[in-house]
Design a protein around this motif. Structure first.
Motif, PDB file in Angstrom:
ATOM      1  N   THR A   1       0.870  -1.175   0.000  1.00  0.00           N
ATOM      2  CA  THR A   1       0.000   0.000   0.000  1.00  0.00           C
ATOM      3  C   THR A   1       0.905   1.222   0.000  1.00  0.00           C
TER       4      THR A   1
ATOM      5  N   PRO B   1       1.218   5.204   0.480  1.00  0.00           N
ATOM      6  CA  PRO B   1       0.610   6.476   0.871  1.00  0.00           C
ATOM      7  C   PRO B   1       0.983   7.558  -0.131  1.00  0.00           C
TER       8      PRO B   1
ATOM      9  N   ASP C   1      -1.845  13.068   2.875  1.00  0.00           N
ATOM     10  CA  ASP C   1      -2.707  12.783   4.019  1.00  0.00           C
ATOM     11  C   ASP C   1      -4.091  12.321   3.591  1.00  0.00           C
TER      12      ASP C   1
ATOM     13  N   ARG D   1      -4.381   7.312  -0.597  1.00  0.00           N
ATOM     14  CA  ARG D   1      -3.479   6.164  -0.531  1.00  0.00           C
ATOM     15  C   ARG D   1      -3.792   5.235  -1.702  1.00  0.00           C
TER      16      ARG D   1
ATOM     17  N   ARG E   1      -3.902   1.317  -2.673  1.00  0.00           N
ATOM     18  CA  ARG E   1      -3.953   0.004  -2.006  1.00  0.00           C
ATOM     19  C   ARG E   1      -4.343  -1.068  -3.010  1.00  0.00           C
TER      20      ARG E   1
ATOM     21  N   TRP F   1      -3.513  -0.842  -8.508  1.00  0.00           N
ATOM     22  CA  TRP F   1      -3.887  -0.234  -7.234  1.00  0.00           C
ATOM     23  C   TRP F   1      -5.204   0.502  -7.357  1.00  0.00           C
TER      24      TRP F   1
ATOM     25  N   ALA G   1      -8.016   8.366   1.907  1.00  0.00           N
ATOM     26  CA  ALA G   1      -7.308   7.858   3.082  1.00  0.00           C
ATOM     27  C   ALA G   1      -8.189   7.841   4.321  1.00  0.00           C
TER      28      ALA G   1
ATOM     29  N   ASP H   1     -11.841   5.361   2.757  1.00  0.00           N
ATOM     30  CA  ASP H   1     -11.490   4.279   1.836  1.00  0.00           C
ATOM     31  C   ASP H   1     -12.362   4.256   0.572  1.00  0.00           C
TER      32      ASP H   1
ATOM     33  N   ARG I   1       3.174   9.007  -7.674  1.00  0.00           N
ATOM     34  CA  ARG I   1       3.576   8.119  -6.569  1.00  0.00           C
ATOM     35  C   ARG I   1       3.962   6.740  -7.083  1.00  0.00           C
TER      36      ARG I   1
END
Length: 213
Positions: free
Chosen positions: A21, A23, A26, A29, A31, A83, A88, A91, A131
């Protein structure tokens, strides 16, 4: 027949450990996909923009659940990494980012992505792409990532530019969409240790390749 080069990513480089996962900030994310995400995927693929650029729709949650099973197996077989882009806090699924068509020997993959309409315009997709790219070209050990999109998809082109994918050229009449053949832009990012090739071959002859008009 023995190879003359060592694989960039030996077998087991990915699936020796669980899919991570990642991040983002803030509020975001990345996952692994889960079976209960099927409802969110089905809703997403009712969006006309996702249908247009991804060339498919989901007719039922059962169908979407089968997609998710395939996405999860991609990590196990080291053929793809998928992903969910998730809020975050609660969900909620906001989109998807994937590394597909993985070539382990060359450390190469194609990155793709989509976001639901409610998540567009706030940088969700570009942050997710950045990311995954950083993880792939850093920790995971990939050498090259490619990003392809229709030449008519201006939003995808902006994401490529924002996330450091250099435009390499145009693949003419490369993909059939529902409205006909589309030219495709090809962008790429390479790892920090990638070697810049010379314009001359090992015999000192200049390459005959030239850009097409």
């Amino acid at each position: 027949m023995p190879s003359l080069v060592t694989p960039v990513m030996p077998t087991g480089s990915l699936n020796a450990s669980p899919q991570p996962t990642l991040p983002v900030d803030d509020d975001l994310r990345l996952r692994p996909w889960l079976p209960y995400d099927a409802a969110a995927v089905t809703r997403a693929f009712q969006d006309r923009a996702i249908q247009r650029w991804h060339l498919r729709t989901a007719d039922s949650e059962d169908e979407a659940e089968k997609w998710i099973e395939q996405w999860r197996r991609g990590w196990e077989t080291e053929s793809a990494c998928h992903w969910a882009i998730a809020d975050a806090g609660d969900d909620t699924v906001l989109g998807r980012v994937s590394l597909q068509s993985i070539i382990m020997a060359g450390g190469q993959a194609e990155i793709s992505y989509w976001t639901i309409p409610e998540a567009r315009g706030g940088g969700v997709c570009s942050r997710a792409v950045a990311r995954v790219s950083a993880w792939a070209l850093g920790e995971a050990g990939f050498n090259r990532l490619e990003l392809g999109h229709s030449a008519m998809n201006a939003a995808s082109c902006r994401i490529a530019e924002k996330t450091g994918f250099a435009l390499e050229g145009v693949r003419r009449q490369a993909l059939l969409h529902a409205d006909g053949w589309h030219d495709m832009h090809l962008h790429s990012r390479v790892g920090p240790t990638a070697r810049v090739p010379s314009l001359a071959d090992p015999l000192g002859q200049r390459s005959p390749c030239r850009w097409l008009p």
